[in-house]
Design a protein around this motif. Structure first.
Motif, PDB file in Angstrom:
ATOM      1  N   GLY A 181       0.898  -1.394   0.002  1.00 51.77           N
ATOM      2  CA  GLY A 181      -0.025   0.154   0.035  1.00 51.77           C
ATOM      3  C   GLY A 181       0.830   1.245  -0.152  1.00 51.77           C
ATOM      4  N   VAL A 182       2.174   0.991  -0.125  1.00 53.50           N
ATOM      5  CA  VAL A 182       2.848   2.182  -0.355  1.00 53.50           C
ATOM      6  C   VAL A 182       2.991   2.746  -1.453  1.00 53.50           C
ATOM      7  CG1 VAL A 182       5.251   3.263   0.408  1.00 53.50           C
ATOM      8  CG2 VAL A 182       4.313   1.587   1.656  1.00 53.50           C
ATOM      9  N   THR A 183       2.882   4.110  -1.810  1.00 57.00           N
ATOM     10  CA  THR A 183       3.040   4.848  -2.982  1.00 57.00           C
ATOM     11  C   THR A 183       4.425   4.904  -3.415  1.00 57.00           C
ATOM     12  OG1 THR A 183       1.046   5.927  -2.408  1.00 57.00           O
ATOM     13  CG2 THR A 183       2.173   6.611  -4.489  1.00 57.00           C
ATOM     14  N   ILE A 184       4.775   4.686  -4.764  1.00 56.61           N
ATOM     15  CA  ILE A 184       6.004   4.746  -5.043  1.00 56.61           C
ATOM     16  C   ILE A 184       6.194   5.749  -6.367  1.00 56.61           C
ATOM     17  CG2 ILE A 184       8.082   3.432  -5.813  1.00 56.61           C
ATOM     18  CD1 ILE A 184       7.565   1.242  -3.994  1.00 56.61           C
ATOM     19  N   LEU A 185       7.273   6.264  -6.327  1.00 56.30           N
ATOM     20  CA  LEU A 185       7.800   7.143  -7.399  1.00 56.30           C
ATOM     21  C   LEU A 185       9.227   6.868  -7.796  1.00 56.30           C
ATOM     22  CD1 LEU A 185       7.343   9.203  -9.733  1.00 56.30           C
ATOM     23  CD2 LEU A 185       7.941  11.134  -7.951  1.00 56.30           C
ATOM     24  N   LEU A 186       9.281   6.105  -8.939  1.00 58.63           N
ATOM     25  CA  LEU A 186      10.749   5.671  -9.080  1.00 58.63           C
ATOM     26  C   LEU A 186      11.350   6.422 -10.292  1.00 58.63           C
ATOM     27  CD1 LEU A 186      12.721   3.327  -8.753  1.00 58.63           C
ATOM     28  CD2 LEU A 186      11.421   1.941 -10.283  1.00 58.63           C
ATOM     29  N   VAL A 187      12.545   6.646 -10.035  1.00 58.83           N
ATOM     30  CA  VAL A 187      13.185   7.306 -11.097  1.00 58.83           C
ATOM     31  C   VAL A 187      14.290   6.376 -11.617  1.00 58.83           C
ATOM     32  CG1 VAL A 187      15.142   9.135 -11.386  1.00 58.83           C
ATOM     33  CG2 VAL A 187      12.903   9.921 -10.576  1.00 58.83           C
ATOM     34  N   GLU A 188      14.260   6.341 -12.942  1.00 60.98           N
ATOM     35  CA  GLU A 188      15.249   5.170 -13.355  1.00 60.98           C
ATOM     36  C   GLU A 188      15.730   5.444 -14.696  1.00 60.98           C
ATOM     37  OE1 GLU A 188      16.771   2.267 -11.240  1.00 60.98           O
ATOM     38  OE2 GLU A 188      17.061   2.581 -13.312  1.00 60.98           O
ATOM     39  N   GLN A 189      16.824   4.985 -15.030  1.00 60.25           N
ATOM     40  CA  GLN A 189      17.456   5.074 -16.521  1.00 60.25           C
ATOM     41  C   GLN A 189      17.171   3.617 -17.198  1.00 60.25           C
ATOM     42  OE1 GLN A 189      20.770   6.878 -17.893  1.00 60.25           O
ATOM     43  NE2 GLN A 189      21.180   7.724 -15.664  1.00 60.25           N
ATOM     44  N   ASN A 190      17.145   2.648 -16.254  1.00 62.45           N
ATOM     45  CA  ASN A 190      16.855   1.179 -17.058  1.00 62.45           C
ATOM     46  C   ASN A 190      15.470   1.166 -17.227  1.00 62.45           C
ATOM     47  OD1 ASN A 190      16.719  -1.417 -17.474  1.00 62.45           O
ATOM     48  ND2 ASN A 190      17.936  -1.924 -15.523  1.00 62.45           N
ATOM     49  N   VAL A 191      15.122   1.485 -18.596  1.00 62.18           N
ATOM     50  CA  VAL A 191      13.819   1.808 -18.908  1.00 62.18           C
ATOM     51  C   VAL A 191      12.980   0.630 -18.931  1.00 62.18           C
ATOM     52  CG1 VAL A 191      12.125   2.633 -20.797  1.00 62.18           C
ATOM     53  CG2 VAL A 191      14.408   3.692 -20.196  1.00 62.18           C
ATOM     54  N   THR A 192      13.606  -0.554 -19.729  1.00 60.83           N
ATOM     55  CA  THR A 192      12.912  -1.873 -19.906  1.00 60.83           C
ATOM     56  C   THR A 192      12.446  -2.476 -18.514  1.00 60.83           C
ATOM     57  OG1 THR A 192      14.828  -2.281 -21.194  1.00 60.83           O
ATOM     58  CG2 THR A 192      13.237  -3.944 -21.284  1.00 60.83           C
ATOM     59  N   LYS A 193      13.462  -2.609 -17.589  1.00 58.21           N
ATOM     60  CA  LYS A 193      13.264  -3.027 -16.337  1.00 58.21           C
ATOM     61  C   LYS A 193      12.059  -2.124 -15.466  1.00 58.21           C
ATOM     62  CE  LYS A 193      15.813  -6.007 -14.249  1.00 58.21           C
ATOM     63  NZ  LYS A 193      17.123  -6.637 -13.929  1.00 58.21           N
ATOM     64  N   THR A 194      12.055  -1.026 -15.701  1.00 61.21           N
ATOM     65  CA  THR A 194      11.280   0.006 -15.001  1.00 61.21           C
ATOM     66  C   THR A 194       9.927  -0.140 -15.628  1.00 61.21           C
ATOM     67  OG1 THR A 194      12.980   1.586 -14.864  1.00 61.21           O
ATOM     68  CG2 THR A 194      10.989   2.257 -14.092  1.00 61.21           C
TER      69      THR A 194
END
Lengths: 231, 342
Positions: A181-194
């Motif tokens: 239930g935790v909201t997550i904002l993820l910043v990534e360069q690994n586009v496929t995985k993200t």
């Protein structure tokens, strides 16, 4: 977050970026180097004051609010540089993460939870954070960010400089967290995985949002395919 | 003691810190045999207080990256406060003797000095450094250096203007006979002052290691942004650090009033001493400040005994130059040195 403009001094990095995250979502923010992803997170967290625009969190405007106060309100930021207390032990780092909690039992509970998430940390509780390996440091930073019972977690580039299987471990942990239930904002360069892990994504280029939508749709988008997936 | 810990001790003895500490202790013993144990007493009394001063400077540098050249002025504030608390009370006691009041007078003076010093520290932080922090951090080290020099000049001149250019001292704290350790007589004042220094150091160590406030201070020192990210109000921690550091300096000033009467530039020598110590043990090394304090005190007492007044800063300065040539990060340098270098 609406029409956010931010930058460092005279350098403007973000141009009217608008992002909306609902409770319980797993949102990704992807884009090339220098697109302003980290700046976005830093601005939301309160480490960097915005030049203009409005950041709302839980119905409250949190522009210019100190990072410490945001943390109190349930916003947890895990930075790219990790910002660990290198001269303190793993346990002390985690305790500092939970220092806003009044309830001692709650802290024990959270400690059990993060040790379940990252069993490696439990083996190293007495070790100084400065002596940990890169992957362990990242785990510790994420674990510390979770100790304060956050509502929203901002994670900056967790895969940076990590071995593929460790990255997998970190992503899985984030997934587990999101299920709780935790909201997550993820910043990534690994586009496929993200895009595989997240439910919705924004694509940021040169400080502007160029694309947004559910991750499953974005992964088949021509623009994304061309630039990020190389197919 | 098992094998591994004894091996550790031997390894430490071979390090620069170990060699210096061992040499210091040997010199202390040799000198006290040659010139009498008073040398040792003086070393312990002043060493403890220099250690307190150096802890303060080291703390400010380690936590806030401020090189405080006004630290001696908080020593001066402490000695001035202690004088203005003790002197009127002593005058009053001459007319109306009162055993309890005469017992408690020095305690009031020293405690008052520490409190006023701590308040002065908070005021300094809130009025000057908090304002500077709000602007950007460019050129922080140089700005702080200039600001603290300015504070030093202002405080010295305010003292001169308001309280005059005279020596304001108290001859002794308690009118009681000296205590005897074997056939050595030591005045009660000195014993108490040494006790205060030790108690303050132990309390400080406990505070830093085991209380949540101490952990917060360490967290801010190690990573300011990290501390903000976990919800620590850094401005509050900075003010507390200032209060602790300046409180310690004022405590030293109040405690040593019987040796150093208060006058405008009384803080300059303690300031130099604490900088000697910091350079000797390494910047930002708070724990090292304690043995460093005793070492510098011993250097000075020994040079004063053998070479006469006035040489006490020359020889330690020379020794420190030597140490810096061979050990530029100080004698207790470790891998985790200070915030600055990480």
């Amino acid at each position: 977050m609406k029409n956010l403009n931010a930058g460092y001094g005279f350098l403007k990095v973000l141009w009217d970026v608008s992002i909306q995250i609902d409770r319980g979502e797993f949102v990704a923010l992807v884009g090339p180097n220098g697109a302003g992803k980290s700046t976005t997170l830093k601005t939301i967290s309160g480490l960097l004051p915005p030049q203009s625009g409005k950041i709302t969190f839980d119905g409250q405007v949190i522009n210019n609010q100190d990072c410490a106060l945001n943390c109190r309100n349930g916003l947890s930021y895990i930075s790219e540089e990790l910002n660990l207390f290198t001269g303190m032990t793993v346990l002390e780092n985690l305790e500092m993460g939970a220092q806003l909690l009044d309830d001692k039992n709650k802290m024990e509970e959270n400690l059990q939870f993060v040790f379940e998430l990252f069993p490696r940390l439990e083996e190293r509780v007495g070790q100084y954070a400065g002596t940990l390996s890169g992957g362990e440091r990242k785990m510790l930073a994420i674990a510390r960010g979770l100790m304060s019972n956050p509502i929203l977690v901002l994670v900056d580039e967790p895969s940076l400089g990590l071995a593929p299987q460790v990255t997998e471990e970190v992503f899985n942990a984030l997934k587990v967290l999101n299920k709780k239930g935790v909201t997550i904002l993820l910043v990534e360069q690994n586009v496929t995985k993200t895009l595989k892990f997240s439910s919705r994504a924004y694509i940021l280029e040169k400080g502007e949002v160029v694309l947004e939508g559910p991750s499953s749709e974005l992964i088949t988008n021509d623009h994304v395919k061309q630039i990020y997936l190389g197919t | 003691m098992n094998d591994s810990s004894s091996a550790k001790v031997i390894e430490w003895l071979k390090s620069a810190g170990g060699i210096t500490v061992t040499c210091t202790i040997l010199v202390a013993i040799a000198v006290s045999f040659h010139k009498g144990p008073y040398v040792l007493v003086n070393t312990l009394v002043t060493g403890g207080m220099w250690a307190l001063m150096a802890i303060g400077v080291s703390l400010l540098f380690g936590v806030m990256n401020i090189s405080n050249f006004a630290h001696g002025e908080y020593f001066m504030i402490g000695s001035l406060t202690a004088y203005y608390i003790m002197n009127p009370l002593k005058q009053y006691l001459l007319e109306t003797p009162n055993d309890f009041l005469s017992f408690i007078t020095p305690i009031l003076g020293i405690a008052g000095a520490a409190i006023v010093g701590a308040i002065a520290g908070i005021v300094t932080d809130k009025t000057i450094f908090a304002q500077l922090r709000k602007r950007n951090r460019e050129g922080w080290l140089l700005n702080c250096f200039l600001i603290t020099i300015g504070i030093q000049i202002i405080l010295i001149n305010v003292h001169m203007l308001v309280f005059g250019n005279t020596f304001k001292g108290v001859v002794n704290y308690w009118d009681v006979p000296s205590v005897a350790f074997g056939d050595v007589y030591v005045s009660v004042d000195r014993v108490v002052v040494f006790g205060i220094a030790m108690a303050a150091i132990v309390l400080f160590w406990y505070l830093m290691m085991y209380t949540s406030l101490g952990k917060k201070i360490r967290a801010v020192a190690q990573d300011e942004n990290g501390a903000r990210m976990v919800g620590i109000q850094v401005n509050g921690v900075y003010s507390t650090t200032f209060a602790l550091a300046c409180g310690f300096a004022a405590l030293a000033g109040g405690s040593l009033l019987f040796m150093f009467p208060s006058y405008p530039t009384v803080g300059v020598a303690p300031l130099y001493n604490s900088w000697f110590i910091i350079i000797l043990v390494g910047f930002g090394n708070v724990a090292g400040a304690v043995p460093g304090g005793f070492m510098i005190a011993l250097f000075q007492v020994v040079t004063r005994t053998y070479m006469g007044e006035g040489w006490e800063n020359v020889i330690p300065m020379f020794l420190i130059a030597m140490i810096l040539i061979f050990k530029p990060y100080g004698i207790f340098a470790t891998k985790v040195r200070s915030v600055w270098e990480q």
